[in-house]
Design a protein around this motif. Structure first.
Motif, PDB file in Angstrom:
ATOM      1  N   UNK A 231       0.797  -1.230   0.000  1.00  0.00           N
ATOM      2  CA  UNK A 231       0.000   0.000   0.000  1.00  0.00           C
ATOM      3  C   UNK A 231       0.832   1.285   0.000  1.00  0.00           C
ATOM      4  N   UNK A 232       1.940   1.319   0.734  1.00  0.00           N
ATOM      5  CA  UNK A 232       2.749   2.534   0.770  1.00  0.00           C
ATOM      6  C   UNK A 232       3.326   2.858  -0.618  1.00  0.00           C
ATOM      7  N   UNK A 233       3.674   1.836  -1.364  1.00  0.00           N
ATOM      8  CA  UNK A 233       4.208   2.036  -2.715  1.00  0.00           C
ATOM      9  C   UNK A 233       3.089   2.504  -3.647  1.00  0.00           C
ATOM     10  N   UNK A 234       1.905   1.925  -3.502  1.00  0.00           N
ATOM     11  CA  UNK A 234       0.767   2.380  -4.318  1.00  0.00           C
ATOM     12  C   UNK A 234       0.460   3.842  -4.029  1.00  0.00           C
ATOM     13  N   UNK A 235       0.499   4.225  -2.755  1.00  0.00           N
ATOM     14  CA  UNK A 235       0.272   5.621  -2.380  1.00  0.00           C
ATOM     15  C   UNK A 235       1.334   6.538  -2.964  1.00  0.00           C
ATOM     16  N   UNK A 236       2.583   6.092  -2.930  1.00  0.00           N
ATOM     17  CA  UNK A 236       3.698   6.842  -3.510  1.00  0.00           C
ATOM     18  C   UNK A 236       3.465   7.069  -5.008  1.00  0.00           C
ATOM     19  N   UNK A 237       3.135   5.999  -5.697  1.00  0.00           N
ATOM     20  CA  UNK A 237       2.899   6.110  -7.136  1.00  0.00           C
ATOM     21  C   UNK A 237       1.683   6.988  -7.436  1.00  0.00           C
ATOM     22  N   UNK A 238       0.638   6.880  -6.637  1.00  0.00           N
ATOM     23  CA  UNK A 238      -0.548   7.725  -6.831  1.00  0.00           C
ATOM     24  C   UNK A 238      -0.193   9.203  -6.668  1.00  0.00           C
ATOM     25  N   UNK A 239       0.625   9.514  -5.664  1.00  0.00           N
ATOM     26  CA  UNK A 239       1.023  10.907  -5.434  1.00  0.00           C
ATOM     27  C   UNK A 239       1.878  11.435  -6.583  1.00  0.00           C
ATOM     28  N   UNK A 240       2.795  10.619  -7.077  1.00  0.00           N
ATOM     29  CA  UNK A 240       3.624  11.031  -8.226  1.00  0.00           C
ATOM     30  C   UNK A 240       2.735  11.221  -9.455  1.00  0.00           C
ATOM     31  N   UNK A 241       1.825  10.297  -9.687  1.00  0.00           N
ATOM     32  CA  UNK A 241       0.916  10.394 -10.838  1.00  0.00           C
ATOM     33  C   UNK A 241       0.114  11.695 -10.800  1.00  0.00           C
ATOM     34  N   UNK A 242      -0.370  12.070  -9.620  1.00  0.00           N
ATOM     35  CA  UNK A 242      -1.227  13.248  -9.476  1.00  0.00           C
ATOM     36  C   UNK A 242      -0.446  14.564  -9.567  1.00  0.00           C
ATOM     37  N   UNK A 243       0.848  14.517  -9.340  1.00  0.00           N
ATOM     38  CA  UNK A 243       1.663  15.736  -9.343  1.00  0.00           C
ATOM     39  C   UNK A 243       1.888  16.245 -10.762  1.00  0.00           C
ATOM     40  N   UNK A 244       2.059  17.549 -10.870  1.00  0.00           N
ATOM     41  CA  UNK A 244       2.388  18.161 -12.162  1.00  0.00           C
ATOM     42  C   UNK A 244       3.863  17.996 -12.502  1.00  0.00           C
ATOM     43  N   UNK A 245       4.678  17.766 -11.498  1.00  0.00           N
ATOM     44  CA  UNK A 245       6.112  17.597 -11.707  1.00  0.00           C
ATOM     45  C   UNK A 245       6.771  17.126 -10.430  1.00  0.00           C
ATOM     46  N   UNK A 246       8.070  16.833 -10.537  1.00  0.00           N
ATOM     47  CA  UNK A 246       8.836  16.299  -9.412  1.00  0.00           C
ATOM     48  C   UNK A 246      10.156  17.050  -9.310  1.00  0.00           C
ATOM     49  N   UNK A 247      10.536  17.368  -8.079  1.00  0.00           N
ATOM     50  CA  UNK A 247      11.859  17.917  -7.783  1.00  0.00           C
ATOM     51  C   UNK A 247      12.620  16.839  -7.033  1.00  0.00           C
ATOM     52  N   UNK A 248      13.821  16.519  -7.514  1.00  0.00           N
ATOM     53  CA  UNK A 248      14.649  15.516  -6.842  1.00  0.00           C
ATOM     54  C   UNK A 248      15.905  16.200  -6.337  1.00  0.00           C
ATOM     55  N   UNK A 249      16.091  16.172  -5.021  1.00  0.00           N
ATOM     56  CA  UNK A 249      17.279  16.739  -4.380  1.00  0.00           C
ATOM     57  C   UNK A 249      18.181  15.598  -3.942  1.00  0.00           C
ATOM     58  N   UNK A 250      19.357  15.540  -4.512  1.00  0.00           N
ATOM     59  CA  UNK A 250      20.242  14.419  -4.206  1.00  0.00           C
ATOM     60  C   UNK A 250      21.571  14.878  -3.641  1.00  0.00           C
ATOM     61  N   UNK A 251      22.010  14.223  -2.569  1.00  0.00           N
ATOM     62  CA  UNK A 251      23.403  14.370  -2.170  1.00  0.00           C
ATOM     63  C   UNK A 251      24.260  13.490  -3.084  1.00  0.00           C
TER      64      UNK A 251
END
Length: 178
Positions: free
Chosen positions: A54-74
């Motif tokens: 379920x946590x992965x499904x929720x993660x994917x649902x949130x990414x799907x619903x977003x207009x874009x993604x910001x990735x901050x990486x060390x």
């Protein structure tokens, strides 16, 4: 505009988390930037890719619903952290919700090169067929916060004026890109 932020650092006082927090506050009139805690994700398991927890499904649902993604990486050992790679592995399998999604890559570190090597590697990973997002192209759009210990305040916010001015320009381009 709704954006999701993924931060590849779990460290308390992380400069990358501080960069995301700075962006969340500074650009709140342009977009809503919601950090997603990728430490909640289990290790990727191919046996579960078509029926993830379920946590992965929720993660994917949130990414799907977003207009874009910001990735901050060390940068760890000239690459991206394992926790970030794990999140991307989940996104690349089964329901591939990052395909075609606009992504902005940023990073902060204490070194002279910022997170240059990690960002180059991250761009390679994000270009793979299972992820195939739309990245803001390089060539002046690389947010590489170098010598971070001198550019963040005690509250963990980016305060260096030249770096903020550069970030403003990149964010303006990303908003138009989205």
């Amino acid at each position: 505009m709704q954006l999701i932020a993924l931060t590849g650092s779990l460290r308390k006082g992380s400069y990358n988390a501080g960069l995301v927090a700075t962006m969340t506050e500074r650009y709140r009139d342009l977009f809503t930037l919601t950090p997603w805690d990728i430490s909640k994700l289990p290790y990727f398991n191919q046996d579960e890719e078509l029926s993830p927890p379920p946590v992965v499904r929720g993660f994917k649902d949130d990414i799907r619903a977003a207009d874009g993604v910001v990735i901050a990486t060390p940068e760890y050992n000239w690459s991206i952290p394992g926790i970030l790679k794990n999140a991307l592995d989940w996104l690349s399998r089964g329901d591939k919700v990052l395909i075609g999604k606009p992504v902005l890559v940023v990073g902060a570190s204490t070194g002279i090169a910022g997170t240059l090597r990690a960002q180059i590697h991250l761009r390679q990973v994000l270009s793979s067929p299972g992820l195939a997002c739309r990245m803001l192209p390089p060539g002046g759009n690389e947010v590489l916060v170098t010598f971070a210990e001198d550019k963040f305040d005690g509250a963990g916010r980016l305060v260096d004026a030249p770096t903020l001015a550069f970030l403003d320009g990149v964010v303006e381009k990303f908003v138009a890109f989205v």
